[in-house]
Design an enzyme around this catalytic site. Structure first.
Site, PDB file in Angstrom:
ATOM      1  N   VAL A   1      53.733  21.442 -67.742  1.00 48.65           N
ATOM      2  CA  VAL A   1      52.471  21.956 -68.297  1.00 48.65           C
ATOM      3  C   VAL A   1      52.499  22.099 -69.815  1.00 48.65           C
ATOM      4  CG1 VAL A   1      51.890  23.168 -66.168  1.00 48.65           C
ATOM      5  CG2 VAL A   1      53.097  24.405 -67.964  1.00 48.65           C
TER       6      VAL A   1
ATOM      7  N   LYS B   1      43.650  33.917 -46.822  1.00 50.26           N
ATOM      8  CA  LYS B   1      42.743  33.161 -45.943  1.00 50.26           C
ATOM      9  C   LYS B   1      41.616  34.039 -45.413  1.00 50.26           C
ATOM     10  CE  LYS B   1      46.076  34.755 -42.954  1.00 50.26           C
ATOM     11  NZ  LYS B   1      47.504  34.804 -42.902  1.00 50.26           N
TER      12      LYS B   1
ATOM     13  N   GLU C   1      45.505  26.999 -52.049  1.00 49.35           N
ATOM     14  CA  GLU C   1      46.309  26.108 -51.194  1.00 49.35           C
ATOM     15  C   GLU C   1      47.113  26.887 -50.152  1.00 49.35           C
ATOM     16  OE1 GLU C   1      46.827  22.343 -51.348  1.00 49.35           O
ATOM     17  OE2 GLU C   1      47.212  23.264 -49.412  1.00 49.35           O
TER      18      GLU C   1
ATOM     19  N   GLY D   1      50.601  27.617 -45.118  1.00 47.02           N
ATOM     20  CA  GLY D   1      51.673  28.001 -46.056  1.00 47.02           C
ATOM     21  C   GLY D   1      52.130  26.931 -47.009  1.00 47.02           C
TER      22      GLY D   1
ATOM     23  N   ILE E   1      52.440  23.625 -46.551  1.00 43.14           N
ATOM     24  CA  ILE E   1      51.913  22.258 -46.409  1.00 43.14           C
ATOM     25  C   ILE E   1      50.735  22.096 -47.381  1.00 43.14           C
ATOM     26  CG2 ILE E   1      50.950  20.527 -44.825  1.00 43.14           C
ATOM     27  CD1 ILE E   1      52.014  22.169 -42.476  1.00 43.14           C
TER      28      ILE E   1
ATOM     29  N   GLU F   1      53.211  40.589 -36.014  1.00 42.16           N
ATOM     30  CA  GLU F   1      53.055  41.936 -36.549  1.00 42.16           C
ATOM     31  C   GLU F   1      52.987  42.933 -35.396  1.00 42.16           C
ATOM     32  OE1 GLU F   1      50.015  42.102 -39.499  1.00 42.16           O
ATOM     33  OE2 GLU F   1      50.534  40.110 -40.203  1.00 42.16           O
TER      34      GLU F   1
ATOM     35  N   ASP G   1      43.302  34.435 -36.797  1.00 43.66           N
ATOM     36  CA  ASP G   1      43.968  33.894 -37.987  1.00 43.66           C
ATOM     37  C   ASP G   1      43.750  32.375 -38.054  1.00 43.66           C
ATOM     38  OD1 ASP G   1      46.243  34.191 -40.161  1.00 43.66           O
ATOM     39  OD2 ASP G   1      46.893  32.574 -38.842  1.00 43.66           O
TER      40      ASP G   1
ATOM     41  N   LYS H   1      41.585  29.952 -40.826  1.00 41.32           N
ATOM     42  CA  LYS H   1      42.135  28.766 -41.498  1.00 41.32           C
ATOM     43  C   LYS H   1      41.281  27.530 -41.184  1.00 41.32           C
ATOM     44  CE  LYS H   1      46.755  30.776 -41.514  1.00 41.32           C
ATOM     45  NZ  LYS H   1      47.946  31.027 -40.691  1.00 41.32           N
TER      46      LYS H   1
ATOM     47  N   GLY I   1      56.125  32.236 -44.782  1.00 37.70           N
ATOM     48  CA  GLY I   1      57.445  32.561 -45.326  1.00 37.70           C
ATOM     49  C   GLY I   1      57.412  32.621 -46.846  1.00 37.70           C
TER      50      GLY I   1
END
Ligand code: NAP
Ligand code: HSE
Length: 428
Positions: free
Chosen positions: A33, A105, A129, A134, A136, A190, A201, A205, A302
């Site tokens: 950058v 999300k 992203e 996560g 990908i 959880e 969830d 997404k 993760g």
């Protein structure tokens, strides 16, 4: 080279990963950058909490406005989670001309249009992203990699917790509740697992992916959602015997301008690559009109995988800053959505029925399918210990959802059908 200063909201699992990558990859990032990227301030709830990363205590703050209104901070990275307050922080940051990277999300699925509009109004970047799958890079792939194509289908395992549970049930013949307990002990699920196991969830997404993939204003309530809490080890056993695996799939489909989005436990043919995505891994299969089939696989959550996506977004924002082209993303969802009705949604189905075991029963049952023009691909019958009762497994050819619902409603009043034990969509 003046450093680009970043404000980090949150220093939990993902925030810690962001600090590790920004600090650990400093040289590579700066060379991409053209200036160093520095995390200037970090918002936490409790400054005195023990952390598993060494942090200069002066960087920590419990006051969000220290960061959001900080005159030298150009980019806000939001990894604190939540919806209400977090939305307020992000909107204020954008109003002040700061660019935002988020992994949230829940926020993007519920308030994405408002946040994107605010970003555009203020010529700011908003990147997210990490909010889907996560590590990908699926959002960038849909926005940039497939910008020339028309996407007709996005099918994904986008929740690692449920994939871990279904994989264990399949590989070890364990029950749903036993594996859920294990997933909680391992920290995958959880203590309140509702959002994961009931499919919410994944639905959030899929809202994000369908919006981007179909360039349409998809909302969370457009997604038909069913979780995995009613999947039994017997269902999985039957699926395997017939050459299928049970997966919680998010499926977004388009035919011409009509779209449908759903999340449900699905029987996937073992020969389909998505059937062998196991454990906490995620995968997204994308079918483009021109490109054909593609599939993207990797860690869906993760510390470091998720942080990788966030820091890549950060790099993109800083590159735009250098070029003076922030806030030029344009509208991702420029099409008014047109949702399919149930009689336009078509797929194969698996049904497991408990029926009376006597002459003529099979004929009565298959007649119901015929009455609603549902054609059958295969029928398997086997006796059960509770004679005179048998189990019938039926796999249909492509049938519309409305017709299947009519078949099921008819079975409710058909004396020979004792119970419809399970119904699954079939893919592959
Ligand atoms: P986490 O471990 O619970 O961390 C949250 C962090 O935010 C903590 O540092 C906490 O401070 C801080 N925080 C929370 N609420 C706050 C408030 N009101 N004021 C000040 N600080 C506050 O969460 P996470 O797992 O890193 O997840 C963060 C976001 O990333 C969520 O949106 C999640 O959905 C998304 N995400 C997570 C993963 C993943 O693998 N974990 C993957 C993809 C996306 P303290 O440390 O002082 O408690
Ligand atoms: N609870 C999510 C999962 C974490 O299990 O995939 C990543 O969003």
């Amino acid at each position: 080279m003046k450093p680009v200063k970043v404000g980090l909201l949150g220093l939990g699992t993902v925030g810690t990963g962001v600090v590790r990558i920004v600090e650990g990859h400093q040289e590579d990032l700066a060379s991409q950058v053209g200036s160093p990227i520095v995390i200037e301030k970090i918002l936490v709830q409790n400054k005195n909490k023990a952390r598993n990363i060494a942090i200069d205590q002066d960087k920590l703050t419990e006051d969000p406005w220290d960061i959001i209104r900080h005159p030298d901070i150009d980019v806000i990275v939001e990894v604190m989670g939540g919806i209400g307050l977090t939305k307020e922080f992000i909107l204020e940051a954008l109003a002040l001309g700061k660019h935002v990277v988020t992994a949230n999300k829940d926020l993007m699925a519920l308030h994405g249009p408002e946040i994107l509009a605010k970003a555009q109004e203020n010529r700011c970047d908003i990147m997210y992203e990490a909010s889907v799958a996560g590590g990908i890079p699926i959002i960038r792939t849909l926005v940039e990699g497939f910008s020339s194509d028309r996407i007709n289908k996005i099918m994904g395992i986008v929740n690692g917790t449920t994939n871990f549970i279904l994989t264990k049930m399949s590989q070890e013949g364990a029950s749903y509740l036993d594996v859920l307990k294990e997933a909680q002990e391992l920290g995958y699920a959880e203590s309140d697992p509702t959002s994961d196991v009931e499919g919410l969830d994944a639905a959030r997404k899929m809202t994000i992916l369908a919006t981007i993939g179909f360039r349409a204003n998809v909302a969370l309530e457009d997604v038909s959602v069913q979780g995995i809490s009613s999947v039994t080890k017997e269902d999985i056993l039957y699926a395997k015997r017939l050459g299928y695996e049970v997966k919680l799939l998010g499926i977004a489909e388009r035919q011409d301008d009509l779209i449908s989005i759903s999340v449900q436990p699905t029987m996937v043919k073992q020969s389909h690559p998505i059937a062998s995505v196991n454990g906490v891994f995620n995968a997204v299969y994308v079918y483009g009109e021109a490109v054909g089939e593609t599939m993207f696989y990797g860690a869906g959550a993760g510390e470091l995988p998720t942080a990788t996506s966030i820091v890549s977004d950060l790099v993109a924002v800083v590159k735009n800053l250098k070029l003076g082209v922030n806030g030029m993303q344009g509208s991702l969802a420029y099409k008014e959505k047109k949702l399919k009705t149930d009689d336009q949604i078509s797929s194969k189905y698996f049904l497991l029925l408990k029926v009376a075991d006597r002459a003529g029963v099979l004929a009565r049952i298959t007649q119901v399918f015929a009455d609603f023009e549902v054609s059958l691909e295969s029928v398997l019958q086997q006796p059960t210990p509770s004679n005179p009762e048998a189990e019938i497994i039926i796999i249909t050819h492509d049938a519309n959802k409305a017709a299947i619902q009519k078949v099921l409603a008819t079975f409710e009043s058909l004396e020979v059908v004792h119970k419809v034990k399970s119904v699954y969509r079939v893919e592959g």
